[in-house]
Write an enzyme that holds these catalytic residues in place. Structure first.
Site, PDB file in Angstrom:
ATOM      1  N   LYS A  69       0.824  -1.215   0.000  1.00  0.00           N
ATOM      2  CA  LYS A  69       0.000   0.000   0.000  1.00  0.00           C
ATOM      3  C   LYS A  69       0.850   1.254   0.000  1.00  0.00           C
ATOM      4  O   LYS A  69       2.037   1.235   0.311  1.00  0.00           O
ATOM      5  CB  LYS A  69      -0.956  -0.022   1.207  1.00  0.00           C
ATOM      6  CG  LYS A  69      -2.152  -0.937   0.958  1.00  0.00           C
ATOM      7  CD  LYS A  69      -3.219  -0.841   2.010  1.00  0.00           C
ATOM      8  CE  LYS A  69      -4.369  -1.778   1.630  1.00  0.00           C
ATOM      9  NZ  LYS A  69      -5.354  -1.928   2.698  1.00  0.00           N
ATOM     10  N   ARG A  75      -3.214 -10.041   5.155  1.00  0.00           N
ATOM     11  CA  ARG A  75      -3.682 -10.089   3.761  1.00  0.00           C
ATOM     12  C   ARG A  75      -2.557  -9.540   2.885  1.00  0.00           C
ATOM     13  O   ARG A  75      -2.205  -8.365   3.000  1.00  0.00           O
ATOM     14  CB  ARG A  75      -4.953  -9.232   3.640  1.00  0.00           C
ATOM     15  CG  ARG A  75      -5.557  -9.178   2.247  1.00  0.00           C
ATOM     16  CD  ARG A  75      -6.787  -8.265   2.241  1.00  0.00           C
ATOM     17  NE  ARG A  75      -7.383  -8.176   0.935  1.00  0.00           N
ATOM     18  CZ  ARG A  75      -6.961  -7.346  -0.018  1.00  0.00           C
ATOM     19  NH1 ARG A  75      -5.935  -6.540   0.193  1.00  0.00           N
ATOM     20  NH2 ARG A  75      -7.549  -7.323  -1.197  1.00  0.00           N
TER      21      ARG A  75
END
Ligand code: 7PJ
Length: 276
Positions: free
Chosen positions: A223, A258
Site C-alpha cells: 500500500k 492479507r
C-alpha cells in the site's frame, strides 16, 4: 465449511497467523493485453498462491483503491464467480470473496465460499442477515468516506477510538442479526480514508483492537503507506516493507495478514515465530 481458521501452529507451538493471499480478478492484473481476463493466467496465480503457503485466498473483482473505476454488478459477477467455482471445486483452501455487494455475496455463499471480506463492514441492506444465515466467516473493515474521495483530507478527532468504536458497533450489530461471534473478524482498513499518520496510529495501537476479543486482519501489503515511509518506493520496491509490517502485525496479535507476496511473508513469519 470444513476448514477452520488459525490451525497453523508452528513447530514451536506458537500460533502462526493465517496468510491470506490476494487474488485480484481485474483486467489490470490479468489480461491478454486487451480487456479479456485469461483463465489460464488466473489459474496459474491460484496455484502459486496455494503452493507458496496461503491458507486463505481473497478473491476480488473490483478494485477499491482510491480513484479506481467502479465496476458494474454484472461485470463483478462475471469476473469473480468462474474463479470461485473453479477454486471451490479443486482446492481445500479457505476462500474469501472481497465484495461489498449483496448479490455477489449471495452467489458466492451459494457456491460455498467460507468468508465474506467486506470493506464496507456489511452496511448494505440485507448483508448481515445473509451472512448470518450462511454461517460463513465475515471480515468487517473500517473505511471513512466513499472510495473515490476517501483520501482527500480525512479528519478524525481520535482515529484509534473512532475505528475501534465503529468496528465494535458493527460486530455487535452482526451478532444481534445472528452472526456467531466466532465468525467475526475485524480490520482497521489501512489506507481507507486515512493519512500516513492515521495509519501509523492504528498500527502502533493495534493491541487496542486485538483486546476487543475478535481476530484482527491486517492488510498493508504494497500500500501507499509503505511507499510513504520508504520515500515513494514503487510497487515492486514495497515487498520488504510489506513483509516487515506483516511480521510486526503478527507480533502485535493479528490473526490474519492479507498479502500479495505470500512466499516472502510465510517464510518471514515462520522464522520469526520459531525464534521468538
Ligand atoms: C483491504 C481489503 C484491506 C480488507 C483491499 C489493496 C486495496 N480488504 N481490500 N483489508 N484492502 N479486509 O489491497 O491495496 O486492507 S483492496
Amino acid at each position: 465449511m470444513g476448514i477452520p481458521l488459525f490451525l497453523n501452529a508452528d513447530q514451536s507451538g506458537l500460533p502462526m497467523p493465517s496468510v491470506m493471499g490476494i487474488l485480484n480478478v481485474t483486467p489490470d492484473s490479468f489480461s491478454d493485453g486487451g480487456r479479456f481476463l485469461t483463465q489460464d493466467a488466473i489459474e496459474r496465480q491460484v496455484l502459486k498462491l496455494i503452493s507458496d503457503g496461503a491458507s486463505i485466498l481473497d478473491i476480488g473483482g473490483e478494485s477499491t483503491r482510491p480513484g479506481a473505476q467502479k465496476v458494474s454488478l454484472d461485470e463483478e459477477m462475471n469476473r469473480v464467480m468462474p474463479v470461485v467455482e473453479w477454486v471451490v471445486s479443486r482446492f481445500d483452501v479457505m476462500i474469501s470473496v472481497d465484495t461489498y455487494k449483496v448479490p455477489v455475496m449471495r452467489e458466492a455463499l451459494k457456491q460455498g465460499v467460507h468468508m465474506i471480506n467486506d470493506v464496507n463492514a456489511l452496511q448494505a441492506e440485507g448483508a448481515m442477515a445473509l451472512v448470518a444465515q450462511s454461517g460463513a466467516y465475515v471480515c468487517l473493515m473500517h473505511k471513512k468516506g466513499e472510495f473515490a474521495t476517501m483520501q482527500e483530507q480525512p479528519v478524525y478527532e481520535n482515529v484509534v477510538l473512532e475505528v475501534r468504536n465503529f468496528l465494535l458497533k458493527q460486530a455487535l450489530a452482526c451478532e444481534s442479526k445472528g452472526v456467531r461471534k466466532d465468525k467475526i473478524i475485524l480490520d482497521p482498513g489501512f489506507g481507507f480514508g486515512k493519512t500516513l499518520s492515521h495509519n501509523e496510529a492504528l498500527f502502533q495501537n493495534l493491541e487496542l483492537l486485538v483486546s476487543l476479543g475478535y481476530p484482527i486482519l491486517v492488510g498493508v501489503s504494497r500500500k501507499k503507506m509503505i511507499a510513504d515511509i520508504l520515500d515513494g518506493a514503487s510497487v515492486s520496491d514495497r515487498v520488504n516493507g510489506s513483509v516487515a509490517s506483516a511480521v510486526l502485525a503478527a507480533l502485535k496479535g493479528a490473526k490474519i495478514v492479507r498479502v500479495h507476496d505470500v512466499k516472502e511473508t510465510v517464510e518471514a513469519l515462520k522464522v520469526t515465530m520459531r525464534l521468538l
